[in-house]
Design a protein around this motif. Sequence first.
Motif, PDB file in Angstrom:
ATOM      1  N   ALA A  96      25.107  72.193  74.267  1.00  0.00           N
ATOM      2  CA  ALA A  96      24.622  71.360  73.161  1.00  0.00           C
ATOM      3  C   ALA A  96      24.262  69.961  73.642  1.00  0.00           C
ATOM      4  N   ALA A  97      25.068  69.416  74.533  1.00  0.00           N
ATOM      5  CA  ALA A  97      24.790  68.079  75.057  1.00  0.00           C
ATOM      6  C   ALA A  97      23.468  68.062  75.815  1.00  0.00           C
ATOM      7  N   ARG A  98      23.247  69.073  76.646  1.00  0.00           N
ATOM      8  CA  ARG A  98      21.984  69.143  77.398  1.00  0.00           C
ATOM      9  C   ARG A  98      20.788  69.356  76.475  1.00  0.00           C
ATOM     10  N   ALA A  99      21.016  70.062  75.358  1.00  0.00           N
ATOM     11  CA  ALA A  99      19.926  70.349  74.426  1.00  0.00           C
ATOM     12  C   ALA A  99      19.570  69.146  73.554  1.00  0.00           C
ATOM     13  N   GLY A 100      20.449  68.150  73.517  1.00  0.00           N
ATOM     14  CA  GLY A 100      20.143  66.941  72.759  1.00  0.00           C
ATOM     15  C   GLY A 100      20.918  66.770  71.475  1.00  0.00           C
ATOM     16  N   ALA A 101      22.000  67.542  71.266  1.00  0.00           N
ATOM     17  CA  ALA A 101      22.829  67.350  70.077  1.00  0.00           C
ATOM     18  C   ALA A 101      23.552  66.009  70.148  1.00  0.00           C
ATOM     19  N   GLN A 102      23.803  65.437  68.993  1.00  0.00           N
ATOM     20  CA  GLN A 102      24.505  64.147  68.932  1.00  0.00           C
ATOM     21  C   GLN A 102      26.013  64.290  68.711  1.00  0.00           C
ATOM     22  N   ALA A 103      26.461  65.477  68.318  1.00  0.00           N
ATOM     23  CA  ALA A 103      27.888  65.739  68.100  1.00  0.00           C
ATOM     24  C   ALA A 103      28.080  67.246  68.095  1.00  0.00           C
ATOM     25  N   VAL A 104      29.353  67.677  68.117  1.00  0.00           N
ATOM     26  CA  VAL A 104      29.666  69.106  68.025  1.00  0.00           C
ATOM     27  C   VAL A 104      30.647  69.337  66.886  1.00  0.00           C
ATOM     28  N   GLN A 105      30.558  70.500  66.293  1.00  0.00           N
ATOM     29  CA  GLN A 105      31.470  70.879  65.219  1.00  0.00           C
ATOM     30  C   GLN A 105      32.311  72.064  65.669  1.00  0.00           C
ATOM     31  N   ILE A 106      33.617  71.999  65.408  1.00  0.00           N
ATOM     32  CA  ILE A 106      34.535  73.050  65.840  1.00  0.00           C
ATOM     33  C   ILE A 106      35.436  73.443  64.678  1.00  0.00           C
ATOM     34  N   LEU A 107      35.462  74.744  64.363  1.00  0.00           N
ATOM     35  CA  LEU A 107      36.368  75.288  63.370  1.00  0.00           C
ATOM     36  C   LEU A 107      37.778  75.330  63.937  1.00  0.00           C
ATOM     37  N   ALA A 108      38.747  74.822  63.188  1.00  0.00           N
ATOM     38  CA  ALA A 108      40.147  74.966  63.599  1.00  0.00           C
ATOM     39  C   ALA A 108      40.468  76.456  63.629  1.00  0.00           C
ATOM     40  N   PRO A 109      40.743  77.039  64.818  1.00  0.00           N
ATOM     41  CA  PRO A 109      40.768  78.499  64.943  1.00  0.00           C
ATOM     42  C   PRO A 109      42.106  79.122  64.563  1.00  0.00           C
ATOM     43  N   LEU A 110      42.032  80.376  64.189  1.00  0.00           N
ATOM     44  CA  LEU A 110      43.221  81.218  64.145  1.00  0.00           C
ATOM     45  C   LEU A 110      43.623  81.570  65.572  1.00  0.00           C
ATOM     46  N   ARG A 111      44.867  82.025  65.763  1.00  0.00           N
ATOM     47  CA  ARG A 111      45.251  82.498  67.093  1.00  0.00           C
ATOM     48  C   ARG A 111      44.518  83.799  67.390  1.00  0.00           C
ATOM     49  N   PRO A 112      43.951  83.980  68.557  1.00  0.00           N
ATOM     50  CA  PRO A 112      43.188  85.203  68.857  1.00  0.00           C
ATOM     51  C   PRO A 112      44.047  86.452  68.858  1.00  0.00           C
ATOM     52  N   PHE A 113      45.361  86.285  69.006  1.00  0.00           N
ATOM     53  CA  PHE A 113      46.260  87.446  69.017  1.00  0.00           C
ATOM     54  C   PHE A 113      46.989  87.603  67.686  1.00  0.00           C
ATOM     55  N   GLY A 114      46.524  86.883  66.639  1.00  0.00           N
ATOM     56  CA  GLY A 114      47.089  87.049  65.314  1.00  0.00           C
ATOM     57  C   GLY A 114      48.039  85.938  64.918  1.00  0.00           C
ATOM     58  N   GLY A 115      48.041  85.643  63.626  1.00  0.00           N
ATOM     59  CA  GLY A 115      48.953  84.634  63.105  1.00  0.00           C
ATOM     60  C   GLY A 115      48.375  83.242  63.104  1.00  0.00           C
ATOM     61  N   ALA A 116      49.039  82.374  62.356  1.00  0.00           N
ATOM     62  CA  ALA A 116      48.579  81.003  62.212  1.00  0.00           C
ATOM     63  C   ALA A 116      48.999  80.165  63.411  1.00  0.00           C
ATOM     64  N   PRO A 117      48.117  79.313  63.924  1.00  0.00           N
ATOM     65  CA  PRO A 117      48.502  78.432  65.022  1.00  0.00           C
ATOM     66  C   PRO A 117      49.448  77.343  64.546  1.00  0.00           C
ATOM     67  N   SER A 118      50.276  76.862  65.436  1.00  0.00           N
ATOM     68  CA  SER A 118      51.137  75.728  65.125  1.00  0.00           C
ATOM     69  C   SER A 118      50.347  74.425  65.269  1.00  0.00           C
ATOM     70  N   GLU A 119      50.920  73.340  64.790  1.00  0.00           N
ATOM     71  CA  GLU A 119      50.282  72.039  64.995  1.00  0.00           C
ATOM     72  C   GLU A 119      50.100  71.765  66.485  1.00  0.00           C
ATOM     73  N   HIS A 120      51.087  72.122  67.290  1.00  0.00           N
ATOM     74  CA  HIS A 120      50.992  71.923  68.734  1.00  0.00           C
ATOM     75  C   HIS A 120      49.828  72.717  69.316  1.00  0.00           C
ATOM     76  N   ASP A 121      49.686  73.986  68.859  1.00  0.00           N
ATOM     77  CA  ASP A 121      48.575  74.821  69.330  1.00  0.00           C
ATOM     78  C   ASP A 121      47.235  74.141  69.054  1.00  0.00           C
ATOM     79  N   LEU A 122      47.064  73.660  67.814  1.00  0.00           N
ATOM     80  CA  LEU A 122      45.785  73.081  67.412  1.00  0.00           C
ATOM     81  C   LEU A 122      45.497  71.785  68.159  1.00  0.00           C
ATOM     82  N   VAL A 123      46.495  70.922  68.283  1.00  0.00           N
ATOM     83  CA  VAL A 123      46.288  69.662  69.009  1.00  0.00           C
ATOM     84  C   VAL A 123      45.940  69.959  70.465  1.00  0.00           C
TER      85      VAL A 123
END
Length: 303
Positions: A96-123
């Motif tokens: 995205a940076a090379r293509a000329g985007a000015q920012a990126v957007q990221i969805l706060a993800p679920l854990r890929p192996f199931g269950g809700a991530p902890s605050e530590h996981d997300l940070v």
Amino acid sequence: MNISPGLIVPPLTPFDAQLRVDEPRLQAQVNYVVDICDASFVIAAGVEAQEYSCLTLAQRKALIDRTIEYVAGRRPVVAGISHPSFRVAVELADYAARAGAQAVQILAPLRPFGGAPSEHDLVNYFTRIAAETELPIMLYLNAGPGADVSVEATVALAEIPQIHYLKESSRDLARVARLIQQIDHAGLARYYTTMQMLLITLELGGAGATMPPPAAALGRQLINAWQAGDQTRARALQQQFALFPAQWMKHGLTPVMKAAMEWLGVPAGEPYPPYSALSGLDREMLERYLRTTDLQHQGTHHA
């Protein structure tokens, strides 16, 4: 890039019969978002309404490219880089940076192996990405496709210096009011909500909202009325979101918005299969309702 109040708009993604992105129709969608919705930021391949999760990584990159090309510098573009793997997200951020985007957007993800991530996981997830890209980050919160993030964890994420913007999908007024205070007013990040919360977000001092077209055309009119001090018109516009899209949400947001854009004469095609387009009586009722809204003069349809 800080514009307040602002409107963040993701153009819908049209597909052709071979399920490739229909580039001429995409260009028309981008022009509608820029010219009619007067977007403050354009999102490229970043929210579920854009159906980016149906695309391969190469197709997502191509969609980012084409969106930036069609925006043509008229607005800042925020590229979606959401992925459960932070390494893939970093790869998309670099692209995205090379293509000329000015920012990126990221969805706060679920854990890929199931269950809700902890605050530590997300940070940890966002800190790792922030360490490898220079672009500002827009944190996207949408429980369901992503994690259901607590107020405390949301504030902790907003404290990451590279997170400049936060897109909140919750319609919980207590949560929104608190986070506008603890994040936006505290100077951590600009805090955006969604269409059903737009007017109250402005009244509480938030930064604006994110929504797809053509809802974003109503959102722009609402912001303009609010800025002009016309509270009566701002309230009337907000009331239009009481039924649109809620009355038809059993079909999903993307089919409703694609049907509305078709009615306006700016077709975005059908949802990516196997998901169905709005049809029959529900489509008739939607079009009948749209004729009562302030969208009625914003397309090329025949009323």
